[in-house]
Write an enzyme that holds these catalytic residues in place. Structure first.
Site, short mmCIF file in Angstrom:
data_model
loop_
_atom_site.label_atom_id
_atom_site.label_comp_id
_atom_site.label_asym_id
_atom_site.label_seq_id
_atom_site.Cartn_x
_atom_site.Cartn_y
_atom_site.Cartn_z
N SER A 1 48.77 42.40 45.90
CA SER A 1 47.86 42.15 44.39
C SER A 1 48.28 40.98 43.90
CB SER A 1 48.52 43.26 43.52
OG SER A 1 50.04 43.27 43.36
N HIS B 1 43.94 47.47 45.94
CA HIS B 1 43.20 46.11 45.79
C HIS B 1 42.26 46.23 46.72
CE1 HIS B 1 45.24 44.61 42.18
NE2 HIS B 1 46.29 45.46 42.66
N LYS C 1 40.86 49.85 39.72
CA LYS C 1 40.47 48.71 40.14
C LYS C 1 38.92 48.54 40.45
CE LYS C 1 45.08 47.98 40.29
NZ LYS C 1 46.11 48.89 39.99
#
Length: 399
Positions: free
Chosen positions: A199, A227, A256
C-alpha cells in the site's frame, strides 16, 4: 452506583491518576510534534470520486483509495440505498446470532467466483479480517513469516496468534528461503503472510516464488490483496498475475477499488466454514451493515461490466511515472520518497497550494527516513491534471 449515566461517574477516577494519564499523553504528543510526526484529523468532504473540499478549498485528490471511482457510481449508491430501505441501517447482531443477512451469502458467492475458490467469508473491515484469520489457524507452537512491509493488520494478527514471528526482507525470496530452512522444522504449522500490492510502495509481491517456497516447506500462504482487487490481474487481483501460485487465504477489502467498506477472505469450503465458527472477529462482532454488502456486490458487477475502468487505473499511474522518469507503475500507488517528515509535509503543503491533495506519509507507517508523498491514481483522473501534478512534483523531488 447504578448502571445509568448520571454525570457523576467521572468523579470515581482519582485526580492523580487522571492527571498522570494526561501528562503522559501530553509528553508523547510533544515528542511527536518535535519530530513532525504528530497526526491530526482534517475534516474532508468528498464531493465525488475525485474532488474533495478541505479547509474551504476544492482540491483534486491523489490520496484516495477509491481507485475505480465506484464510491459515487450510481449503481453502487442505488444498491446501498435499496438495502437500507429493505433491511435497515445495521445488521443488529453477530452473524451467528441474527445478523447473517441474506445479502452476505450472495456477496460471498460472487467473491468466491471471482477468486476461483470454493467459498468466502465477509468481515467488517480488513483489520478485523487479518487480526481474526491469523490467530484462527496458527498458535503458540507455530511459525509466521511476514514480509517486513506487510500491512499493520497482518502484524496485529500475527502478534495475537502468539506464534513465532519471523520477518523477511521485503520481496526478498532468498531471505525467505533461508528463514524457512532455518525455522520451519521447529514449528508444527507455518504461515507466510504478505500483501499482494504493497500500500505504501505500490509494488507487487512475487506470489509465484512465494507460493513455490510455501509448498516446498509445507507452509500456508495468506495474501492481503486490499490494493490489488479491481486494479491488477484484470481486476481479479494480484494472484491472477501468477496463475501457478496457490493462495490458501485470499483476503481483501471493499474499501479500496470497490468504493465501500468491509472485507473478505476466499478459501476452500472447510477453511471458510471453520472461520465462520471459530474466528473471533466474525463470532463476536456485529455483522457488516447490509448497505455495505449490497454496495460491494454492485461494485463487483460494475467491474465485470466495465473492464475499461480497470485498465484506466494503471494507464493513469504510468502516465505519471513516465512524465517523471520513474520506474513504471505496477499498481495505482506511486511513492515519491523524500526522506524526512518535515520536508515531506512541506511538499504536501506546496501541492495543496496548487490545488492537489497528496498527503504526506510519515513513520511509523513507513520506515524512518523514508517519509513520502503517496500518490494514488484512479480511473477518472484527467490526463491534463496528471501532467500538471507531475510538473508540480518535479521540483519537489530535486529540492
Amino acid at each position: 452506583m447504578t448502571g445509568g449515566f448520571n454525570g457523576t461517574a467521572l468523579s470515581c477516577i482519582p485526580p492523580a491518576v487522571s492527571d498522570s494519564l494526561t501528562a503522559f499523553a501530553q509528553g508523547k504528543l510533544a515528542a511527536l510534534e518535535a519530530q513532525s510526526l504528530r497526526r491530526t484529523l482534517v475534516p474532508t468532504r468528498r464531493l465525488d470520486g475525485l474532488w474533495v473540499e478541505r479547509g474551504g478549498r476544492r482540491l483534486l485528490s491523489f490520496s484516495c483509495n477509491d481507485y475505480l471511482n465506484l464510491s459515487h457510481h450510481p449503481a453502487v449508491k442505488a444498491a446501498a440505498v435499496a438495502a437500507v430501505e429493505a433491511h435497515g441501517a445495521g445488521s443488529g447482531a453477530s452473524r451467528l446470532v441474527t445478523g447473517d443477512n441474506p445479502i452476505f451469502g450472495l456477496l460471498e458467492a460472487k467473491l468466491a467466483a471471482l477468486k476461483g475458490t470454493e467459498a468466502a467469508c465477509v468481515f467488517g473491515s480488513g483489520y478485523l479480517a487479518n487480526s481474526g484469520i491469523i490467530p484462527t489457524f496458527v498458535g503458540a507452537r507455530d511459525l509466521i513469516l511476514v514480509d517486513e512491509l506487510a500491512h499493520a493488520c497482518i502484524w496485529s494478527g500475527a502478534q495475537l496468534s502468539q506464534a513465532r514471528i519471523v520477518p523477511f526482507r521485503h520481496n526478498d525470496m532468498a531471505d525467505l528461503a533461508q528463514k524457512l530452512a532455518l525455522y520451519r522444522g521447529e514449528a508444527e504449522r507455518a504461515l507466510i503472510a504478505t500483501d499482494g500490492v504493497f500500500s505504501m510502495d505500490g509494488d507487487v509481491a512475487p506470489l509465484d516464488e512465494i507460493s513455490a517456497l510455501a509448498q516446498a516447506h509445507d507452509a500456508w500462504l495468506l495474501v492481503d490483496d486490499a490494493h490489488g482487487l479491481g486494479v491488477v490481474g484484470g481486476g481479479q487481483g494480484t494472484a491472477a498475475m501468477f496463475p501457478q501460485a496457490r493462495v490458501d487465504l485470499a483476503m481483501g477489502t471493499f474499501s479500496k477499488a470497490l468504493g465501500g467498506y468491509g472485507a473478505y477472505v476466499c478459501a476452500s469450503r472447510p477453511v471458510v466454514d471453520f472461520i465462520k465458527t471459530r474466528t473471533r472477529t466474525v463470532v463476536y462482532t456485529t455483522g457488516l451493515p447490509p448497505a455495505s454488502a449490497a454496495a460491494a456486490a454492485a461494485a463487483l458487477d460494475v467491474i465485470a461490466a466495465e473492464p475499461e475502468r480497470v485498465g484506466a487505473v494503471l494507464a493513469k499511474a504510468r502516465r505519471f511515472t513516465s512524465a517523471l522518469g520513474l520506474p513504471e507503475a505496477a499498481s495505482a500507488v506511486v511513492p515519491i520518497v523524500l526522506g524526512e517528515a518535515e520536508r515531506t509535509l512541506a511538499a504536501a503543503q506546496a501541492l495543496e497550494a496548487q490545488g492537489f491533495l497528496v498527503v504526506a506519509i510519515r513513520p511509523p507507517t513507513v520506515p524512518a527516513g523514508t517519509a513520502r508523498l503517496r500518490v494514488a491514481f484512479t480511473a477518472g483522473h484527467p490526463d491534463d491534471e496528471i501532467d500538471r501534478l507531475a510538473a508540480a512534483v518535479r521540483p519537489l523531488m530535486a529540492a
